[in-house]
Write a protein that holds these residues in place. Sequence first.
Motif, short mmCIF file in Angstrom:
data_model
loop_
_atom_site.label_atom_id
_atom_site.label_comp_id
_atom_site.label_asym_id
_atom_site.label_seq_id
_atom_site.Cartn_x
_atom_site.Cartn_y
_atom_site.Cartn_z
N ARG A 11 0.64 -1.34 -0.15
CA ARG A 11 -0.14 -0.09 0.01
C ARG A 11 0.90 1.06 0.13
N ALA A 12 2.00 1.25 0.70
CA ALA A 12 3.07 2.32 0.87
C ALA A 12 3.44 2.81 -0.52
N ILE A 13 3.89 1.51 -1.16
CA ILE A 13 4.66 1.88 -2.62
C ILE A 13 3.48 2.40 -3.74
N ARG A 14 2.13 1.87 -3.42
CA ARG A 14 1.12 2.18 -4.53
C ARG A 14 0.65 3.72 -4.15
N GLN A 15 0.36 4.08 -2.97
CA GLN A 15 0.32 5.52 -2.45
C GLN A 15 1.34 6.48 -2.89
N ALA A 16 2.61 6.07 -2.59
CA ALA A 16 3.72 6.99 -3.34
C ALA A 16 3.62 7.12 -4.88
N ALA A 17 3.19 6.04 -5.40
CA ALA A 17 3.32 6.21 -6.99
C ALA A 17 2.23 7.01 -7.41
N THR A 18 0.90 6.57 -6.85
CA THR A 18 -0.15 7.69 -7.12
C THR A 18 0.20 8.98 -6.80
N GLU A 19 0.65 9.33 -5.44
CA GLU A 19 0.76 10.91 -5.21
C GLU A 19 1.67 11.35 -6.24
N GLN A 20 2.72 10.46 -6.65
CA GLN A 20 3.79 11.53 -7.55
C GLN A 20 3.44 11.44 -8.98
N VAL A 21 2.30 10.78 -9.53
CA VAL A 21 1.77 10.77 -10.91
C VAL A 21 0.78 11.99 -10.58
N LYS A 22 0.22 12.26 -9.74
CA LYS A 22 -0.66 13.30 -9.34
C LYS A 22 0.00 14.57 -9.47
N ARG A 23 1.11 14.58 -8.90
CA ARG A 23 1.97 15.82 -8.72
C ARG A 23 2.50 16.06 -10.17
N ILE A 24 2.68 14.95 -10.98
CA ILE A 24 3.43 15.48 -12.17
C ILE A 24 2.37 15.96 -13.32
N VAL A 25 1.15 15.27 -12.99
CA VAL A 25 0.29 15.81 -14.22
C VAL A 25 -0.58 17.09 -13.83
N ALA A 26 -0.63 17.43 -12.53
CA ALA A 26 -1.46 18.38 -11.93
C ALA A 26 -0.71 19.80 -12.05
N VAL A 27 0.85 19.64 -12.39
CA VAL A 27 1.57 21.14 -12.55
C VAL A 27 0.89 21.70 -13.66
#
Length: 117
Positions: A11-27
């Motif tokens: 769950r930790a790695i999935r959450q981290a990946a999800t957060e990072q993808v959101k940061r990248i596409v939301a910029v």
Amino acid sequence: MIGDDGHPDDRAIRQAATEQVKRIVAVDGEPPTATEAIKGFVSAYIFQLGLVELQDQIINGTLDGNEAVVRERVLRGWIDAKVRGLDVDASPALSANALHQAAAGLAQRAIRVLRAR
């Protein structure tokens, strides 16, 4: 890096990946460089692993909620400082193994810091 489905580390790695993808596409402006994106993921992953450790300590009765909040803030600052200084070259020569080793080493140190307090 990914564990059994439903395992806290998974769950930790999935959450981290999800957060990072959101940061990248939301910029709105320029997207992060590959190095910035990698560092962002490593930071988010180690933070999520730290949260797993804090939750375990709360469940085991070795940590109360107020102290967990303090440790969470300390952890975030510690991770940011360590990852900022992480020497990651996002060139094609960057091996998955080298990145894994760097992230694993920082994660182990973060867990030791949380357990020592």
